[in-house]
Design an enzyme around this catalytic site. Sequence first.
Site, PDB file in Angstrom:
ATOM      1  N   TYR A  16       6.463 -28.471   3.127  1.00 37.20           N
ATOM      2  CA  TYR A  16       7.687 -27.949   3.736  1.00 37.20           C
ATOM      3  C   TYR A  16       7.527 -26.528   4.243  1.00 37.20           C
ATOM      4  CZ  TYR A  16      10.341 -32.044   2.352  1.00 37.20           C
ATOM      5  OH  TYR A  16      10.805 -33.326   2.238  1.00 37.20           O
ATOM      6  N   ASP A  20       9.131 -35.122  -5.684  1.00 34.15           N
ATOM      7  CA  ASP A  20       7.814 -35.758  -5.619  1.00 34.15           C
ATOM      8  C   ASP A  20       6.826 -34.981  -4.762  1.00 34.15           C
ATOM      9  OD1 ASP A  20       9.219 -36.277  -3.326  1.00 34.15           O
ATOM     10  OD2 ASP A  20       8.854 -38.428  -3.288  1.00 34.15           O
ATOM     11  N   ASN A  62      19.306 -33.383  -3.191  1.00 37.15           N
ATOM     12  CA  ASN A  62      18.881 -32.229  -2.405  1.00 37.15           C
ATOM     13  C   ASN A  62      20.068 -31.374  -1.986  1.00 37.15           C
ATOM     14  OD1 ASN A  62      16.031 -32.349  -2.208  1.00 37.15           O
ATOM     15  ND2 ASN A  62      16.164 -34.056  -0.791  1.00 37.15           N
TER      16      ASN A  62
END
Length: 445
Positions: A244, A166, A144
């Site tokens: 998110y 994922d 990330n």
Amino acid sequence: MRLTILGGGGFRVPLVYGALLGDRAEGRVTRVVLHDTDDGRLRAIVRVLAEQAAGVPDAPEVISTTDLDEALRGADFVFSAIRVGGLEGRAHDERVALAEGVLGQETVGAGGIAYGLRTVPVAVDIARRVVRLAPDAWVINFTNPAGLVTEAMSRHLGDRVIGICDSPVGLGRRIARVLGADPGEAWIDYVGLNHLGWVRGVHVAGRDELPRLLADPALLGSFEEGRLFGADWLRSLGAIPNEYLHYYYFNREAVRSSRRAERTRGAFLLDQQARFYAGTRDPGASALELWNRTRAEREATYMAENRETAGAGDREEDDLSGGYEKVALALMRAVARDERTTLILNVRNRGALSPLDAEAVVEVPCLVDASGAHPVSAGPLPGHATGLVCAVKAVEREVLAAAESGSRATALKAFALHPLVDSVNVARRLVDGYTAVHPGLAYLV
């Protein structure tokens, strides 16, 4: 085949190895090379993998090393899951941002920028080494911020680096399940950037079933994103956002919840994993049992503050199993064996998403075969989504420019332009705060 895992002492490596143990087909991975800068963490994970492999015939051989060049040389696939600065760095990212009243999450907003600034130089070095030591290898990036890091590596590896996550897979699985469809048979029309995407259609047997879901309040309230965002907001959007996006749509609530929490997510994981790695040093303890207990707690508490803020309740049992290891294995199979499949991946745009240039890494469905991952052209996004995608991609480009040039002024620009940072003065204090706690940002001048 030989698979090298960078970040091989990381907590989630056993998920990948467990998926490999279930692969019995010809051309499977027969040797796994774990690389990490921390030899103690490597030893712990090797213990877990040994217990996983017990009684499994022809389990892939596991080798561990702290020598990066040795790990890369001769690799067929390289799985990159590094964490520059460790979980202590993540905890710093969160604290510095929250002290300024802005989000510190590791991939979104100020925290994601700080993480990217210290990760990109390391990822670029890895990409250059792969070109030199394993030029035919495919790199699967899970590090990330996944889209940003994949784009940095693609400038050296081209289409031979593919990012995975994922989150879209889990979202598509949950929606299909609610609609009574087989997730493996549904076409998920998903488009955006990593951790910034929307499901705009769920096609089952040629019919888009998403309108049926959006029209049914009971169905919308029966899965995580429906509870997280609320039925009214989802109907207004006409789409199901990636989880998110809660940080964007409910930013004030998310920041307030994070500041109110006893510990940030990074601090929680830092303490939790310290206990796990310490526990594996006991020769009489089962490393695998300890790992399983720790993982269950980790998954159950994922994005807990967001779910609490929205009244979304606990995660469903089916969503506690991760999923990125399955994406990684499916991707390797498709490329190595020409087992053609469709996966949502982070790849260079190549015209799939019209507002962005060809080299921009986007997260979209891809047709995957022996020649790599080929993005499927996406229909235009609505204006609000286009604006957000373009704004965040512009910030990513400033991060890449800062990492390449070492320019502190460019890093400041990245923070100041992010939609979740509300003042240039806040951005200045963020740069000061992050450079003070992260030795890895000393290159910014």
